[in-house]
Design a protein around this motif. Sequence first.
Motif, PDB file in Angstrom:
ATOM      1  N   THR A 134      -6.186   7.834  10.048  1.00 13.32           N
ATOM      2  CA  THR A 134      -7.437   7.339   9.470  1.00 13.32           C
ATOM      3  C   THR A 134      -7.357   7.392   7.951  1.00 13.32           C
ATOM      4  OG1 THR A 134      -8.724   8.056  11.384  1.00 13.32           O
ATOM      5  CG2 THR A 134      -9.926   7.759   9.315  1.00 13.32           C
ATOM      6  N   CYS A 135      -7.883   6.348   7.298  1.00 18.00           N
ATOM      7  CA  CYS A 135      -7.911   6.319   5.838  1.00 18.00           C
ATOM      8  C   CYS A 135      -9.184   5.608   5.396  1.00 18.00           C
ATOM      9  CB  CYS A 135      -6.662   5.627   5.279  1.00 18.00           C
ATOM     10  SG  CYS A 135      -6.441   3.900   5.811  1.00 18.00           S
ATOM     11  N   THR A 136      -9.424   5.546   4.103  1.00 24.18           N
ATOM     12  CA  THR A 136     -10.671   4.974   3.599  1.00 24.18           C
ATOM     13  C   THR A 136     -10.408   3.914   2.531  1.00 24.18           C
ATOM     14  OG1 THR A 136     -10.926   6.660   1.863  1.00 24.18           O
ATOM     15  CG2 THR A 136     -11.914   7.135   4.010  1.00 24.18           C
ATOM     16  N   VAL A 137     -11.331   2.966   2.432  1.00 20.15           N
ATOM     17  CA  VAL A 137     -11.332   1.988   1.351  1.00 20.15           C
ATOM     18  C   VAL A 137     -12.722   1.991   0.722  1.00 20.15           C
ATOM     19  CG1 VAL A 137      -9.520   0.474   2.232  1.00 20.15           C
ATOM     20  CG2 VAL A 137     -11.866   0.139   3.007  1.00 20.15           C
ATOM     21  N   ARG A 138     -12.775   1.697  -0.570  1.00 20.22           N
ATOM     22  CA  ARG A 138     -14.056   1.718  -1.269  1.00 20.22           C
ATOM     23  C   ARG A 138     -14.006   0.773  -2.465  1.00 20.22           C
ATOM     24  NH1 ARG A 138     -18.394   5.385  -2.221  1.00 20.22           N
ATOM     25  NH2 ARG A 138     -19.247   5.208  -4.338  1.00 20.22           N
ATOM     26  N   GLY A 139     -15.015  -0.055  -2.621  1.00 20.30           N
ATOM     27  CA  GLY A 139     -15.115  -0.890  -3.804  1.00 20.30           C
ATOM     28  C   GLY A 139     -14.630  -2.310  -3.582  1.00 20.30           C
ATOM     29  N   TYR A 140     -14.036  -2.889  -4.628  1.00 24.83           N
ATOM     30  CA  TYR A 140     -13.638  -4.289  -4.632  1.00 24.83           C
ATOM     31  C   TYR A 140     -12.122  -4.435  -4.459  1.00 24.83           C
ATOM     32  CZ  TYR A 140     -18.207  -4.983  -6.863  1.00 24.83           C
ATOM     33  OH  TYR A 140     -19.547  -4.993  -7.145  1.00 24.83           O
ATOM     34  N   PRO A 141     -11.680  -5.387  -3.637  1.00 25.91           N
ATOM     35  CA  PRO A 141     -10.255  -5.711  -3.638  1.00 25.91           C
ATOM     36  C   PRO A 141      -9.932  -6.573  -4.850  1.00 25.91           C
ATOM     37  CG  PRO A 141     -11.417  -7.210  -2.178  1.00 25.91           C
ATOM     38  CD  PRO A 141     -12.447  -6.227  -2.703  1.00 25.91           C
TER      39      PRO A 141
END
Length: 228
Positions: free
Chosen positions: A125-132
């Motif tokens: 499991t991992c996380t992403v946040r914000g804008y690509p």
Amino acid sequence: MGPARVFPSLHRATPLVGAVALLGLLTACGGGGDSTGAVQTPAGTGGTATSPAATDTGGPPTGPASSEPGTTGPPSVDTTSPATQSGGPGTRCHTSQLRASIGRPSPGAGQRNFPIVLTNTGDHTCTVRGYPGAAFVDAAGKQLGPDPKRSPDTPTTVTLTPGSSAWAGLTYASPEISGARTALPKSLLVTPPDERDSLKVAWTAGEVPVAGNESSVFLTVVQPGTGG
């Protein structure tokens, strides 16, 4: 042909087109490549729309960029996606753990809207946040048009279990209506938030605006699901 599909907002069920309409489409201001034609791919960032592109504070980029064919056909809709919004801590998703794709387009009033989908292909499991980050490129790898602008919103952390997805909206005015100068990209380079390495996705959705009236392209923050 059924009714046009609209993107939900991160906070309210308003169309992505509505968010962009509040912004107003701005005139593009300059190209995204350097004098040698090399692409200066923007890094994704977990900051807000008013922040400069962030550097990767979690160490050097891991793994090579991978590729995933884009599609304008309907993606499999993730109705039971374990991706969630959260403010809690987590290990950031690196480019090598993700696959990028382009979901089914959602036409609007004078707009073209596409979900850029990032799927966790790793075992953890991992996380992403914000804008690509995103950049249209031709067959030679030269960037077409300026970097996309960011639609103002409040980023939240999206937790991706293995196999789950997050998406960010990409939108621009239909060139045949706006009269913008266009180009036909070969690919879209997608840089996950807070990463430097990019994922190449085949672009099959036709010409895009690169200069002139209403030629700006906009991106939203990532949110759970596939945007389908």
